[in-house]
Design a protein around this motif. Sequence first.
Motif, PDB file in Angstrom:
ATOM      1  N   MET A   1       1.501 -48.981  73.092  1.00  0.00           N
ATOM      2  CA  MET A   1       1.569 -48.810  73.534  1.00  0.00           C
ATOM      3  C   MET A   1       2.945 -48.946  74.342  1.00  0.00           C
ATOM      4  N   ARG A   2       3.966 -48.279  75.038  1.00  0.00           N
ATOM      5  CA  ARG A   2       5.503 -48.792  75.554  1.00  0.00           C
ATOM      6  C   ARG A   2       4.669 -49.042  76.725  1.00  0.00           C
ATOM      7  N   ASN A   3       5.762 -49.531  77.277  1.00  0.00           N
ATOM      8  CA  ASN A   3       5.536 -50.509  78.596  1.00  0.00           C
ATOM      9  C   ASN A   3       6.156 -49.232  79.780  1.00  0.00           C
ATOM     10  N   ILE A   4       5.985 -49.648  81.449  1.00  0.00           N
ATOM     11  CA  ILE A   4       6.287 -49.443  82.365  1.00  0.00           C
ATOM     12  C   ILE A   4       7.965 -48.809  81.725  1.00  0.00           C
ATOM     13  N   SER A   5       8.750 -49.708  81.953  1.00  0.00           N
ATOM     14  CA  SER A   5      10.428 -49.423  82.200  1.00  0.00           C
ATOM     15  C   SER A   5      10.716 -48.692  81.041  1.00  0.00           C
ATOM     16  N   ASP A   6      10.089 -48.562  80.146  1.00  0.00           N
ATOM     17  CA  ASP A   6      10.071 -47.306  78.752  1.00  0.00           C
ATOM     18  C   ASP A   6       9.505 -46.197  79.719  1.00  0.00           C
ATOM     19  N   LEU A   7       8.465 -45.637  79.733  1.00  0.00           N
ATOM     20  CA  LEU A   7       7.485 -44.797  80.276  1.00  0.00           C
ATOM     21  C   LEU A   7       9.128 -44.350  81.473  1.00  0.00           C
ATOM     22  N   ILE A   8       9.410 -44.863  82.709  1.00  0.00           N
ATOM     23  CA  ILE A   8      10.011 -44.952  83.614  1.00  0.00           C
ATOM     24  C   ILE A   8      11.122 -44.410  83.191  1.00  0.00           C
ATOM     25  N   GLU A   9      12.423 -44.981  82.089  1.00  0.00           N
ATOM     26  CA  GLU A   9      13.669 -44.421  81.681  1.00  0.00           C
ATOM     27  C   GLU A   9      13.393 -43.007  80.734  1.00  0.00           C
ATOM     28  N   GLN A  10      11.983 -42.957  80.131  1.00  0.00           N
ATOM     29  CA  GLN A  10      11.625 -41.533  79.057  1.00  0.00           C
ATOM     30  C   GLN A  10      11.560 -40.257  80.560  1.00  0.00           C
ATOM     31  N   SER A  36       2.979 -46.447  89.672  1.00  0.00           N
ATOM     32  CA  SER A  36       2.390 -47.567  90.642  1.00  0.00           C
ATOM     33  C   SER A  36       2.774 -48.806  89.874  1.00  0.00           C
ATOM     34  N   CYS A  37       4.655 -49.264  90.362  1.00  0.00           N
ATOM     35  CA  CYS A  37       4.912 -50.652  90.409  1.00  0.00           C
ATOM     36  C   CYS A  37       5.612 -50.454  91.549  1.00  0.00           C
ATOM     37  N   VAL A  38       5.808 -51.861  91.702  1.00  0.00           N
ATOM     38  CA  VAL A  38       7.427 -51.897  92.588  1.00  0.00           C
ATOM     39  C   VAL A  38       9.113 -51.581  92.345  1.00  0.00           C
ATOM     40  N   PRO A  39       9.087 -51.733  93.814  1.00  0.00           N
ATOM     41  CA  PRO A  39      10.816 -50.895  93.202  1.00  0.00           C
ATOM     42  C   PRO A  39      11.263 -51.584  93.132  1.00  0.00           C
ATOM     43  N   SER A  40      11.824 -53.052  92.456  1.00  0.00           N
ATOM     44  CA  SER A  40      12.374 -53.571  91.670  1.00  0.00           C
ATOM     45  C   SER A  40      12.304 -53.095  90.238  1.00  0.00           C
ATOM     46  N   GLN A  41      11.158 -52.734  89.815  1.00  0.00           N
ATOM     47  CA  GLN A  41      11.079 -52.179  88.297  1.00  0.00           C
ATOM     48  C   GLN A  41      11.465 -50.916  88.181  1.00  0.00           C
ATOM     49  N   ILE A  42      11.754 -50.199  89.512  1.00  0.00           N
ATOM     50  CA  ILE A  42      13.017 -48.461  88.946  1.00  0.00           C
ATOM     51  C   ILE A  42      14.079 -49.570  89.053  1.00  0.00           C
ATOM     52  N   ASN A  43      15.013 -50.539  90.499  1.00  0.00           N
ATOM     53  CA  ASN A  43      16.465 -51.022  89.908  1.00  0.00           C
ATOM     54  C   ASN A  43      16.583 -51.524  89.005  1.00  0.00           C
ATOM     55  N   TYR A  44      15.853 -52.102  88.106  1.00  0.00           N
ATOM     56  CA  TYR A  44      15.820 -52.880  86.776  1.00  0.00           C
ATOM     57  C   TYR A  44      15.892 -51.568  85.651  1.00  0.00           C
ATOM     58  N   VAL A  45      14.821 -51.027  85.947  1.00  0.00           N
ATOM     59  CA  VAL A  45      15.496 -49.520  84.732  1.00  0.00           C
ATOM     60  C   VAL A  45      16.803 -49.064  84.760  1.00  0.00           C
ATOM     61  N   ILE A  46      17.265 -48.981  86.224  1.00  0.00           N
ATOM     62  CA  ILE A  46      17.858 -47.969  86.588  1.00  0.00           C
ATOM     63  C   ILE A  46      19.458 -49.132  86.052  1.00  0.00           C
ATOM     64  N   SER A  47      19.465 -50.665  86.182  1.00  0.00           N
ATOM     65  CA  SER A  47      20.549 -50.972  85.951  1.00  0.00           C
ATOM     66  C   SER A  47      20.787 -51.484  84.765  1.00  0.00           C
ATOM     67  N   THR A  48      20.083 -51.808  84.166  1.00  0.00           N
ATOM     68  CA  THR A  48      19.811 -51.840  82.783  1.00  0.00           C
ATOM     69  C   THR A  48      20.186 -50.674  81.314  1.00  0.00           C
ATOM     70  N   ARG A  49      19.140 -49.997  81.428  1.00  0.00           N
ATOM     71  CA  ARG A  49      19.406 -48.128  81.065  1.00  0.00           C
ATOM     72  C   ARG A  49      19.809 -47.648  81.484  1.00  0.00           C
ATOM     73  N   PHE A  50      20.698 -47.210  82.319  1.00  0.00           N
ATOM     74  CA  PHE A  50      21.763 -45.944  82.660  1.00  0.00           C
ATOM     75  C   PHE A  50      22.713 -46.600  83.653  1.00  0.00           C
TER      76      PHE A  50
END
Length: 153
Positions: A1-10, A36-50
Amino acid sequence: MRNISDLIEQYLKHMLQESSDGAVELQRNDLADRFSCVPSQINYVISTRFTVEKGYFVESKRGGGGYIRIQRVELPTLTAIQGHIVHTIGEQVDQCAAEGLIYQLEEAQFISKREANLLRAAVSRESIAVKLPLRDEIRARLLRAMLITLLVK
């Protein structure tokens, strides 16, 4: 199963693909609610994968009515890509920038997944087991030579 960061990225990549202008604007809190995550998780995905190295430009506006805008930066044509490679790599390149360039070329389908994996292995700090700054100089020479060879067809 993929983690939440992978799902947000996709999800974000899918939104960018569906966009007519290659850009999306989103509310960080709305996206956090959707996953269903904290906004900082969105920041993490954007700052590391985009990142710029991976071919994205990110702009954010804070405060009420603020947004995050992600735009895909397209690579130039194959004839101009060699100049882009030489400019991006320079005389030295760190592992993060090298992997970002490889990722960008793979995403644009200038190189295959297999070629990308081989390039990553060749320029990794484990493969080039010498001290800095010599390691970054060797990485730059290797990467430049391999990419020019791969892209000249």
